[in-house]
Design a protein around this motif. Sequence first.
Motif, PDB file in Angstrom:
ATOM      1  N   UNK A 210      -9.882  -1.917 -14.965  1.00  0.00           N
ATOM      2  CA  UNK A 210      -8.994  -1.848 -13.402  1.00  0.00           C
ATOM      3  C   UNK A 210      -9.351  -0.511 -13.259  1.00  0.00           C
ATOM      4  N   UNK A 211     -10.088   0.213 -12.354  1.00  0.00           N
ATOM      5  CA  UNK A 211      -9.651   1.315 -11.810  1.00  0.00           C
ATOM      6  C   UNK A 211      -9.859   1.471  -9.982  1.00  0.00           C
ATOM      7  N   UNK A 212      -8.812   1.821  -9.699  1.00  0.00           N
ATOM      8  CA  UNK A 212      -8.435   2.225  -8.657  1.00  0.00           C
ATOM      9  C   UNK A 212      -8.128   3.367  -8.098  1.00  0.00           C
ATOM     10  N   UNK A 213      -9.174   4.110  -6.806  1.00  0.00           N
ATOM     11  CA  UNK A 213      -7.884   4.840  -5.605  1.00  0.00           C
ATOM     12  C   UNK A 213      -7.774   4.740  -4.527  1.00  0.00           C
ATOM     13  N   UNK A 214      -7.148   5.812  -3.884  1.00  0.00           N
ATOM     14  CA  UNK A 214      -7.448   5.401  -2.631  1.00  0.00           C
ATOM     15  C   UNK A 214      -5.870   6.625  -2.066  1.00  0.00           C
ATOM     16  N   UNK A 215      -5.935   6.585  -0.284  1.00  0.00           N
ATOM     17  CA  UNK A 215      -4.943   7.926   0.087  1.00  0.00           C
ATOM     18  C   UNK A 215      -4.230   6.929   1.059  1.00  0.00           C
ATOM     19  N   UNK A 216      -3.666   7.689   2.206  1.00  0.00           N
ATOM     20  CA  UNK A 216      -2.733   7.519   2.831  1.00  0.00           C
ATOM     21  C   UNK A 216      -3.348   6.300   4.026  1.00  0.00           C
ATOM     22  N   UNK A 217      -2.277   5.052   4.278  1.00  0.00           N
ATOM     23  CA  UNK A 217      -2.484   4.082   4.877  1.00  0.00           C
ATOM     24  C   UNK A 217      -3.224   5.149   6.433  1.00  0.00           C
ATOM     25  N   UNK A 218      -3.406   4.061   7.091  1.00  0.00           N
ATOM     26  CA  UNK A 218      -4.059   4.711   8.726  1.00  0.00           C
ATOM     27  C   UNK A 218      -3.867   3.972   9.507  1.00  0.00           C
ATOM     28  N   UNK A 219      -2.792   4.135  10.210  1.00  0.00           N
ATOM     29  CA  UNK A 219      -2.584   2.718  11.593  1.00  0.00           C
ATOM     30  C   UNK A 219      -3.129   4.167  12.894  1.00  0.00           C
ATOM     31  N   UNK A 220      -4.066   2.994  13.449  1.00  0.00           N
ATOM     32  CA  UNK A 220      -5.035   3.438  13.957  1.00  0.00           C
ATOM     33  C   UNK A 220      -3.528   2.951  15.230  1.00  0.00           C
ATOM     34  N   UNK A 221      -3.286   2.039  15.534  1.00  0.00           N
ATOM     35  CA  UNK A 221      -2.726   1.447  16.998  1.00  0.00           C
ATOM     36  C   UNK A 221      -0.796   2.100  16.855  1.00  0.00           C
ATOM     37  N   UNK A 222      -1.031   3.314  15.923  1.00  0.00           N
ATOM     38  CA  UNK A 222       0.400   3.556  15.601  1.00  0.00           C
ATOM     39  C   UNK A 222       0.721   5.784  16.983  1.00  0.00           C
ATOM     40  N   UNK A 223       1.515   5.489  17.498  1.00  0.00           N
ATOM     41  CA  UNK A 223       1.781   6.271  17.960  1.00  0.00           C
ATOM     42  C   UNK A 223       2.345   8.200  17.994  1.00  0.00           C
ATOM     43  N   UNK A 224       1.670   8.914  17.698  1.00  0.00           N
ATOM     44  CA  UNK A 224       1.651  10.259  17.494  1.00  0.00           C
ATOM     45  C   UNK A 224       2.789  10.298  17.911  1.00  0.00           C
ATOM     46  N   UNK A 225       3.114  10.200  19.206  1.00  0.00           N
ATOM     47  CA  UNK A 225       4.443  10.826  20.037  1.00  0.00           C
ATOM     48  C   UNK A 225       5.595  10.415  19.758  1.00  0.00           C
ATOM     49  N   UNK A 226       5.273   9.179  18.618  1.00  0.00           N
ATOM     50  CA  UNK A 226       6.838   8.258  18.129  1.00  0.00           C
ATOM     51  C   UNK A 226       7.109   7.454  18.586  1.00  0.00           C
ATOM     52  N   UNK A 227       6.721   7.180  19.998  1.00  0.00           N
ATOM     53  CA  UNK A 227       7.375   5.839  20.585  1.00  0.00           C
ATOM     54  C   UNK A 227       8.248   5.759  21.105  1.00  0.00           C
ATOM     55  N   UNK A 228       9.160   4.966  21.063  1.00  0.00           N
ATOM     56  CA  UNK A 228      10.357   4.756  21.517  1.00  0.00           C
ATOM     57  C   UNK A 228      11.711   6.039  21.619  1.00  0.00           C
ATOM     58  N   UNK A 229      10.773   6.423  19.739  1.00  0.00           N
ATOM     59  CA  UNK A 229      12.103   7.323  19.468  1.00  0.00           C
ATOM     60  C   UNK A 229      11.416   8.474  19.831  1.00  0.00           C
ATOM     61  N   UNK A 230      11.037   9.668  20.501  1.00  0.00           N
ATOM     62  CA  UNK A 230       9.793  10.652  20.207  1.00  0.00           C
ATOM     63  C   UNK A 230       9.715  10.770  19.043  1.00  0.00           C
ATOM     64  N   UNK A 231       9.352  12.013  19.050  1.00  0.00           N
ATOM     65  CA  UNK A 231       8.681  12.877  17.699  1.00  0.00           C
ATOM     66  C   UNK A 231       9.770  13.794  17.207  1.00  0.00           C
TER      67      UNK A 231
END
Length: 747
Positions: A210-231
Amino acid sequence: MSSPRNVTARLSACLLLGLWPAAPALAQSGHVELGTLTLRTDRAGGQVRDVPANVTVVDSEEIDDRHITDMEELVRTVPGVTAPRQTTGTDPFSTFGGFTIRGVGGNRVAMQVDGSRVPERIIDGTRDYLDFSFTKQVEIVRGPASVLWGADALGGLVALETLDPEDLLQGRDRRLNIKGGFDSFDNATDVSLTFGQRFSDDLSILVGLKRATANEPELSNARDDGGIYGCPRNIASGAVPCGTFDPMNTDANRTLAKLVWTPGNHRFEFSADITGRETDVRQLSTLGPVISSITGAPTGEVTHQKDRFLDLYRERYAIEHSFTPGGTLRELRTTFAYTPNGYSRTGFEASTSASGDSIVTRDYLGYSEDFYELDVQATFDFMLGQTEHELIVGFDGDIARTDYERRDIETNLTTGTVTDTRAGGFNFANATTTRADIYLQDRITFAGGAFELTPGLRFATYKIDPRPDANYQPVPGKEPRTREQERLLASLGAIYRFDDTWSVWGKYGEGFMMPTAQQLYTSLPGAFFNLIPAPNLRPEEVKSYELGLRFEKPLGFFAINGFYAQYDDFIQDFYNPPGTSDYTYRNISKVDIWGIEASGAWQFTDRTGVDFSAAWQKGRQKLTPTALETPHTLPPLTATVALTHEIPSRNLTLEGVATFAADVQETESPTDFKPSGYALLDLYAKWEIVDNGFLKLGVQNVFDTRYFVPNAATYGMTASAAVAKTNPIELQTGPGRTFMVSFDRTF
């Protein structure tokens, strides 16, 4: 117009309401066919419906059809079981720390591949050793399984069983299977080849690549502004937003080889299972001035580049022999395995100090657990008076060598100064652990098969011998010392069958778990905090009680069970005694967890069927005998409903899976984050486009619902700037809408 979330909720509710009228006519776990699957985890080769326990089986067909490639995907539709994804700056590789079953996780849940142990997780490491290619089935045992499988199975067991040659050959002399797939969640691609050959009636092989490749996960609904934590990340300096993983590339390989020789009533199996995974991360989240969460620590350093590399491996080399003479001795099985496991983690960082000096830092962390394992088990069938006995007697022993190394080399390019730091930031003593256990279990059947009683005993021994190296810094009075422990563990299961349809079962189980080398021997005095050993920690113990009801018909089944588990001397990690800068481990008084689990299935026609499962859990803990009880953080009420329909004229199978979860109501601290409830819909299709050639499609989270995974409830409502930067809560959101496609063909 209704929102997608409301539409999903209504669809899920309709599916559930449509199921409830049929509920009295349903019976035990998962898909209907699970009742015919042979279990490995009961050590007797029983079937799901005949075991006094709640066992979930995920078979190879489900793994392939839903393109399951990681631990989180495996338990996506298994209520009450989770696999938290690690998202910290310490572990930027998007790995998993283990499974959580009934609110108990980490090293308290045993993990196995073909009966061999999977290493422990350490605080700055991972437990993400599992690969689901070439898997026959996965069994998830809820509740303590220590009597049959040892001390590590305190809270449960997740056991993988790999394919044997006959699973692929199915009576033929030669067979080849080819698979390939893609998942949009992390742009993962994989391709595998499995070949089986029968040379004679008693000699066959299986080889899987078996051979597999991948990149970083994409959380399309995560907020780039950090949500309740801020960024607080330095976006202007090139840092990635707080809803985005660092850029990542992963390459994974696996080789499985088995040679099976079956002369007469003997079976010999020689196997090699080699898994490796390499992950490169460009840690852009750290760009900009350093933020420290440690009071008094220096700040102001600017990181220009930070690259991390993880090289993980799991290997198993085994010889297995089975002798089936017939008569009273049904089988004598012996397994000897050598299983080296571990990983190395390296990094490169270029930075500028507050004084303007250019600095390059190279770091290395190495961790390994190498096991030598011997398991000998005899199974006897005999009559004693009016009772029928299935007696299992066995020896389960292993020697594990644990080694940890950490090194940081800092080169000041401006001054030419080189600083070599050993065991910086975290360290514990190496150790050798020896287990030598004897177990027995007797399934006693009487009253014409209506009643079964299954008592079990295990005499468990445990010895952990520290091997501190020159980099270990002992603390006076807390120097590492050998710890030995013995326990006699008991279990008792019972099943009473009222008739061929109704049965009731109960189970009492005990378990214990010794502290790990990390918990006993962590030691690192520092300028800003001290890691203090805890050599006197007591073993964790559990007593568990379960009661269940099952209903079974040829077209379906229903099961419901309740459980109560009392854990004593639970070990709390990184306890900070008030008024000190010390961090250590301690036993807390108790953790009590109870809940209800239900599952069922019904085949409406030969083409259409439905199955469901649900889990509700609640818990309380006391840090000291005199302390007030506080909640124990647990996943919320969760349920899944799956509807499957076959269209034979089109060689097509369609499946819809609705998953919904309630709000998290209680957490250990009133200031912890409490994720809201959610409802999801997944759709799958399987189309046989040529003979033995299947195209499989999947869309998960069809309505692109934003939600948080249960692990988010371990996060606070607020966080320091350093925590918000290195471990943003938005990375605990679930995946948005993702697509997968795969094709496999057997020749």
